[in-house]
Write a protein that holds these residues in place. Structure first.
Motif, PDB file in Angstrom:
ATOM      1  N   VAL A 165      40.482 -35.090  48.062  1.00  0.00           N
ATOM      2  CA  VAL A 165      40.593 -35.606  46.698  1.00  0.00           C
ATOM      3  C   VAL A 165      41.849 -35.012  46.066  1.00  0.00           C
ATOM      4  O   VAL A 165      41.934 -33.801  45.851  1.00  0.00           O
TER       5      VAL A 165
ATOM      6  N   TYR B 118      30.350 -39.590  45.222  1.00  0.00           N
ATOM      7  CA  TYR B 118      31.023 -38.696  46.173  1.00  0.00           C
ATOM      8  C   TYR B 118      31.357 -37.355  45.522  1.00  0.00           C
ATOM      9  O   TYR B 118      31.133 -36.289  46.118  1.00  0.00           O
TER      10      TYR B 118
ATOM     11  N   LEU C 101      32.831 -43.455  43.626  1.00  0.00           N
ATOM     12  CA  LEU C 101      33.630 -42.242  43.422  1.00  0.00           C
ATOM     13  C   LEU C 101      32.782 -41.134  42.819  1.00  0.00           C
ATOM     14  O   LEU C 101      32.808 -39.982  43.283  1.00  0.00           O
TER      15      LEU C 101
ATOM     16  N   TYR D 122      39.614 -47.287  36.221  1.00  0.00           N
ATOM     17  CA  TYR D 122      40.627 -47.377  37.264  1.00  0.00           C
ATOM     18  C   TYR D 122      41.881 -48.039  36.702  1.00  0.00           C
ATOM     19  O   TYR D 122      41.805 -48.981  35.902  1.00  0.00           O
TER      20      TYR D 122
ATOM     21  N   THR E 257      42.628 -41.004  47.959  1.00  0.00           N
ATOM     22  CA  THR E 257      41.204 -41.090  47.637  1.00  0.00           C
ATOM     23  C   THR E 257      40.847 -42.492  47.156  1.00  0.00           C
ATOM     24  O   THR E 257      39.864 -43.089  47.603  1.00  0.00           O
ATOM     25  N   VAL E 258      41.647 -43.008  46.252  1.00  0.00           N
ATOM     26  CA  VAL E 258      41.382 -44.333  45.686  1.00  0.00           C
ATOM     27  C   VAL E 258      41.641 -45.420  46.726  1.00  0.00           C
ATOM     28  O   VAL E 258      40.876 -46.394  46.831  1.00  0.00           O
TER      29      VAL E 258
ATOM     30  N   GLU F 180      33.082 -49.395  42.456  1.00  0.00           N
ATOM     31  CA  GLU F 180      34.016 -48.369  42.963  1.00  0.00           C
ATOM     32  C   GLU F 180      33.937 -47.087  42.126  1.00  0.00           C
ATOM     33  O   GLU F 180      34.065 -45.983  42.656  1.00  0.00           O
ATOM     34  N   LYS F 181      33.693 -47.242  40.829  1.00  0.00           N
ATOM     35  CA  LYS F 181      33.518 -46.059  39.979  1.00  0.00           C
ATOM     36  C   LYS F 181      32.267 -45.287  40.384  1.00  0.00           C
ATOM     37  O   LYS F 181      32.292 -44.060  40.534  1.00  0.00           O
TER      38      LYS F 181
ATOM     39  N   LEU G  28      38.626 -45.602  48.887  1.00  0.00           N
ATOM     40  CA  LEU G  28      37.498 -46.246  48.214  1.00  0.00           C
ATOM     41  C   LEU G  28      37.625 -47.767  48.235  1.00  0.00           C
ATOM     42  O   LEU G  28      36.654 -48.481  48.483  1.00  0.00           O
TER      43      LEU G  28
END
Length: 404
Positions: free
Chosen positions: A46, A13, A10, A121, A33-34, A6-7, A37
Motif C-alpha cells: 500500500v 483490505y 479497499l 476515488y 494498490t489502486v 472498489e471502495k 483493485l
C-alpha cells in the motif's frame, strides 16, 4: 461513476485501524494498490502519500506507536509492516491535490488514487482505458525516469505492452537527466534487492562524479556474493527517521527549567538540547492558549482527587501540590489529545477539569503526563464536550457495506 464496490474492497483490505489513521492524516492511497483493485489482482503493498510533511510524519509516528515495525527507510520512503500489511509511506515530496500527485507518476495505468479526505476515488481520464488495453503510456514529467525504465520489465511480466515510441520517450527522459554526483545517481536508481548502493559506490562517493566509473561499478554488481540476498535488517529509531525526513522547523518552548518541543502529534515533549532547526514560541503565550486537563471525582459538588481522597480542587482557584502523605509535591495533567487514555479515564463518577499552568512551574513532561507545582482551575468541562473531543475518527467514516 460509482466505485462503491472498489471502495469497500479497499476498506476491507486495510481494516479499521489503517482507515482511521489515513482519514486522520488526509492520506492518499495511490499507484499500484489502486491498479490492483481495479484490475482484480492481489495487492502486494500500500503506497501512501500526503498533502504535507506534518501529515506524513504524524501518520508514520502514529503507526509505529501502534505497533508497526520499520522494514526499510530511505530519503524517498519508509516501508512498514502493520497488521500484516506492507505499507509504504512516501515522503520524497508532498501533494496538495491528487492531480499534483499524478504529475509525478510515470504511467497512466498507475494514475488512480483514493482520497481519504474526500472519501472518493480519483482516476486519470485514461486510467481505466489503458489498464483494460494493457498498454503503457509514459508521463515525461515523472520524477525518476530511470526507475520508470526498470519498471517496464515488471509490467511486461503482467502482460502490459510498451510501444517502441513510448520506450524511446522513456530513454530520452533518462538522457535528459543532469546527474552530478553518486548520491544523485543513487536517488534516481531507487533500490534493488541485494547489494545496496551505499556499498556499491562507497569507495568513490567522495570523488568527482564520473559516469564511466558508475557504469563499471554497476557491471560488477551482479558479481557480488550479496547480489541475490535480501538486504540486512536494521533497527530504526523513530527520532532518526523523523530527523531524516523533516525539513520543517520544530516548534520550541523554553521555560525556566525545561526545554520543550511540539512533536508531530502536536503534543509536548521534553528534550535535552535545543533543536538545530526550530521556531521559538513564547512559553506563557503557548500555555495560555493550550490548557491542561485531568480526571477528578465529583462528589456533592466538590472535585476530589482519585489518587488522594483528601485532596480537593476548587474552581477559579489556585491549587498548590501537596507533599504530605502519599503526595509527591506534584500535580499531574495531560494535554487534551491524551485525555482519552489518561489515568482514571474509566472510573465511574469522573469529570474533567481544565487548568492553566505557569510554564515555570512545570517539573517534568514524561510518559505523556505533565507534572507541575501548582495550577489555576479554570472550569469543569461539560461531559458532552470532553466526550466529543475523544470521538474516534473511524466513527466518522462511512463503513456501511464493508465486510469486516
Amino acid at each position: 461513476m460509482n466505485y462503491t464496490f472498489e471502495k469497500n474492497k479497499l476498506f476491507a483490505y486495510l481494516g479499521k485501524h489503517l482507515i482511521s489513521f489515513m482519514k486522520q492524516y488526509n492520506a492518499y492511497v495511490a499507484g499500484g494498490t489502486v491498479t490492483s483493485l481495479f484490475s482484480n489482482r492481489e495487492i502486494n503493498d500500500v503506497d501512501v502519500y500526503f498533502p504535507n510533511e506534518k501529515k506524513a510524519i504524524g501518520f508514520l509516528s502514529h503507526l509505529i506507536e501502534d505497533g508497526a515495525w520499520v522494514v526499510s527507510h530511505t530519503k524517498k520512503a519508509t516501508q512498514l509492516m502493520y497488521d500484516e500489511k506492507n505499507v509504504q509511506v512516501i515522503h520524497f515530496d508532498y501533494f496538495e491535490t491528487v492531480e499534483d500527485l499524478f504529475n509525478t507518476f510515470d504511467y497512466t495505468v498507475c494514475m488512480g488514487a483514493f482520497d481519504f479526505n474526500k472519501e472518493e476515488y480519483i482516476l486519470h481520464d485514461d486510467f481505466l482505458k489503458h489498464n483494460s488495453q494493457r498498454i503503457l503510456k509514459y508521463n515525461p514529467k515523472t520524477a525518476y525516469p530511470i526507475v520508470s525504465m526498470l519498471r517496464i520489465q515488471k509490467y511486461e511480466d503482467r502482460d502490459y505492452k510498451v510501444s517502441k515510441p513510448e520506450f524511446v520517450r522513456v530513454v530520452l527522459s533518462c538522457m535528459n537527466l543532469e546527474i552530478n554526483s553518486y548520491e544523485e545517481l543513487k536517488d534516481h536508481m531507487g533500490g534493488m534487492y541485494g547489494e545496496n548502493f551505499d556499498k556499491l559506490f562507497g569507495d568513490v562517493e567522495d570523488e568527482e562524479f564520473d559516469l564511466e566509473t558508475a557504469i563499471n561499478k554497476l557491471a560488477d554488481l551482479a558479481l557480488s556474493e550479496d547480489y541475490f540476498k535480501m538486504p540486512e535488517s536494521k533497527e530504526y529509531e523513530i527520532e532518526e527517521i523523523i530527523k531524516n525526513i523533516s525539513k520543517e522547523p520544530v516548534t520550541y518552548i523554553e521555560t525556566k527549567n525545561k526545554k520543550l518541543i511540539i512533536n508531530y502529534f502536536g503534543e509536548l515533549e521534553e528534550v535535552n538540547e535545543v533543536p538545530e532547526n526550530h521556531i521559538k514560541v513564547d512559553a506563557e503565550e503557548y500555555f495560555s492558549n493550550n490548557k491542561l486537563y485531568k480526571y477528578v471525582k465529583k462528589r456533592d459538588g466538590r472535585y476530589i482527587s482519585f489518587y488522594n481522597n483528601s485532596f480537593e480542587y476548587k474552581l477559579c482557584d489556585q491549587i498548590v501540590a501537596s507533599s504530605e502523605g502519599r503526595n509527591d509535591g506534584r500535580l499531574y495533567f495531560v494535554e487534551r489529545g491524551r485525555l482519552e487514555d489518561a489515568t482514571y479515564s474509566r472510573e465511574a463518577g469522573r469529570t474533567v477539569l481544565e487548568v492553566l499552568v505557569n510554564p515555570d512551574d512545570i517539573v517534568s513532561v514524561k510518559n505523556e503526563k505533565i507534572a507541575v507545582k501548582k495550577c489555576y482551575v479554570v472550569r469543569e468541562v461539560p461531559e458532552d464536550e470532553w466526550k466529543q473531543w475523544m470521538k474516534k475518527d473511524d466513527d466518522q467514516l462511512d463503513l456501511s457495506g464493508v465486510p469486516f
